[in-house]
Scaffold this active site. Structure first.
Site, PDB file in Angstrom:
ATOM      1  CD  GLU A 206      -3.149  -0.760   0.266  1.00  0.00           C
ATOM      2  OE1 GLU A 206      -3.250   0.391  -0.200  1.00  0.00           O
ATOM      3  OE2 GLU A 206      -3.937  -1.678  -0.010  1.00  0.00           O
TER       4      GLU A 206
ATOM      5  CD  GLU B 204      -5.804   7.330  -3.279  1.00  0.00           C
ATOM      6  OE1 GLU B 204      -6.291   7.021  -4.384  1.00  0.00           O
ATOM      7  OE2 GLU B 204      -6.483   7.500  -2.255  1.00  0.00           O
TER       8      GLU B 204
END
Length: 234
Positions: free
Chosen positions: A97, A106
């Site tokens: 991730e 992100e």
């Protein structure tokens, strides 16, 4: 008579000693054993895989992970092998991730809409964004709201806390893990992928991402000296 008295006193103390062992957390298994598994070498070995000037290198620390872990004493609380597999599974998904703990937020996340208005108990703040942040890239208003309620921060109005407080950041990852993933560990590593991002990656959705997670997992299992088990994919 003195010997008999001593024996009686010892018998009286035995239950107390046993009770103390039961009540002191992590003496036999649990957090102390997780700390023994997640050594400086193990944690820094992941961090050092991140290339270039990564924001995560000065954010994610073993100390922050262990501090967050103190709120989740069921993490890694199984047998020695089960604990190692859970650690390997958790950090395999974290490594995937975050690019080996490189990224805190992100990439291009601010351009995404992660507000699901059907979750009326977790109303979105129109001035905030609920894109991926932290070790497991916590996403969506309902996860920020629920995590905040559980951990003790304002997830809906201050979601950026997950990217500025490393202990809370790891707590959100452990909260998500213990809420959604921990209970499927006995089904194999593939079940952890399905619990985290199955709708997008599993059943042929993104085989490259699935293989990335598996590669990290088997690598960490090998490092920790434990068999990875069956059902690795999803």
């Amino acid at each position: 008579m003195a010997a008999l008295g001593l024996k009686k006193n010892l018998l009286t103390l035995i239950p107390v000693v046993i009770l103390a062992l039961v009540l002191v957390p992590g003496k036999v298994k649990g957090q102390n054993s997780v700390a023994d598994i997640v050594t400086d070498d193990f944690f820094n070995g992941i961090l050092n895989q991140a290339s270039g000037d990564c924001p995560g290198k000065s954010f994610y620390t073993r100390a922050a992970f262990l501090s967050a872990l103190s709120s989740y004493d069921q993490f890694g609380s199984g047998s020695a092998d089960e604990s190692k597999r859970e650690v390997a599974a958790f950090f395999a998904n974290v490594a995937h991730e975050t690019g080996s703990l490189c990224y805190i937020e992100e990439i291009n996340g601010a351009s995404q809409d992660y507000c699901d208005e059907t979750y009326t108990q977790y109303p979105c703040n129109p001035d905030k964004k609920y894109y991926g942040r932290g070790p497991l890239q916590l996403t969506w208003n309902y996860n920020y709201g629920a995590a905040g309620n559980s951990i003790g921060f304002d997830g809906l109005n201050s979601p950026e806390t997950v990217a500025t407080d490393p202990v809370i950041s790891f707590k959100t990852a452990l909260w998500f893990w213990m809420t959604n993933v921990h209970q499927v560990l006995n089904q194999g590593f593939g079940a952890t992928i399905r619990a985290i991002n199955g709708a997008i990656e599993c059943n042929g959705g993104n085989p490259g991402a699935v293989q990335s997670r598996i590669q990290y997992y088997t690598q960490y299992c090998n490092q920790l000296g434990v068999a990875p088990g069956d059902n690795l994919s999803c």
